[in-house]
Design a protein around this motif. Structure first.
Motif, mmCIF file in Angstrom:
data_model
loop_
_atom_site.group_PDB
_atom_site.id
_atom_site.type_symbol
_atom_site.label_atom_id
_atom_site.label_comp_id
_atom_site.label_asym_id
_atom_site.label_seq_id
_atom_site.Cartn_x
_atom_site.Cartn_y
_atom_site.Cartn_z
ATOM 1 N N ARG A 162 9.669 -13.536 -23.575
ATOM 2 C CA ARG A 162 10.938 -14.072 -23.108
ATOM 3 C C ARG A 162 11.782 -12.981 -22.433
ATOM 4 O O ARG A 162 12.451 -13.213 -21.433
ATOM 5 N N GLU A 165 10.441 -12.553 -19.023
ATOM 6 C CA GLU A 165 10.812 -13.693 -18.194
ATOM 7 C C GLU A 165 12.246 -13.555 -17.693
ATOM 8 O O GLU A 165 12.540 -13.756 -16.508
ATOM 9 N N LEU A 183 15.734 -21.899 -18.508
ATOM 10 C CA LEU A 183 14.987 -21.677 -19.743
ATOM 11 C C LEU A 183 15.490 -22.541 -20.898
ATOM 12 O O LEU A 183 14.962 -22.439 -22.013
ATOM 13 N N TYR A 193 18.748 -11.168 -24.321
ATOM 14 C CA TYR A 193 17.389 -10.805 -23.898
ATOM 15 C C TYR A 193 17.441 -9.732 -22.811
ATOM 16 O O TYR A 193 16.652 -8.791 -22.803
#
Length: 220
Positions: A162, A165, A183, A193
């Protein structure tokens, strides 16, 4: 009271000029001092008005924006030229910057991005629409040896799926909200993140992240 930024508009579409003038004149820190419908008219108005900023379209009759750029540098050297165009084209971007423009904004960009671009170039910075920063980075990013690429591959593998991403989407110019929508998570989660991934990679800015992503081929 701070003197408003004096802006000259150059675009062959009268409706667009009217909209831009209304947008800019609504602000206390900016004022439109003239409007030109083609490059030849622009040169005359620019010499008379001596604006701080020229919003310049690339495609205009009589004299196009790229052709007008070197003449503007000669006649109004203090004016900062910000390209406002529909052309999301690397060739146009390179030619405009080499010609003396200090910014490149797409007409499809949100109003606030145009304001931010004007403020940036008035601070002495350059501004290029995020989707086109790759062009500039390709020009300045040196070739690296295989060992450097190997080190980056090791760094990248320490990130979760993640985190990878999110960072890839950030490098491509997406905002936290856009990534969150894509997402199906919150923008705050996206920020977490991103911060965690950046820390693992030892990166401190989006520009550094973009360079990293280019080197890894993540922006193909």
């Amino acid at each position: 009271m701070t003197t408003p930024i004096r802006i000259l508009l150059a675009d062959d579409h009268a409706v667009l000029r009217t909209g831009l003038a209304a947008l800019l004149n609504a602000r206390s820190d900016m004022t439109v001092v003239g409007e030109a419908a083609d490059g030849a008219e622009l040169l005359t108005l620019a010499e008379a008005a001596q604006p701080d900023v020229i919003l310049l379209d690339l495609t205009m009759p009589r004299l196009g924006g790229l052709e007008a750029l070197p003449l503007l540098r000669q006649r109004v050297p203090a004016a900062r030229v910000l390209i406002l165009t529909m052309h999301q084209d690397e060739g146009y971007l390179r030619r405009a910057l080499k010609g003396g423009a200090v910014g490149y904004v797409l007409k499809k960009a949100a109003d606030m991005e145009l304001i931010a671009a004007i403020q940036a170039i008035m601070r002495g910075d350059m501004y290029v629409h995020p989707s086109m920063t790759r062009v500039l980075l390709e020009d300045i990013t040196p070739e690296r040896d295989n060992s450097a690429r190997s080190d980056e591959a090791d760094q990248w593998s320490t990130l979760s799926e993640r985190e990878q991403e999110v960072l890839q989407l950030v490098a491509l110019g997406h905002t936290s909200k856009e990534i969150a929508d894509q997402l199906s998570v919150s923008a705050k989660t996206v920020d977490t993140y991103r911060a965690r991934g950046m820390e693992k990679l030892g990166l401190r800015s989006r520009a550094a992240l973009v360079r990293f992503a280019l080197a890894k081929g993540l922006m193909e």
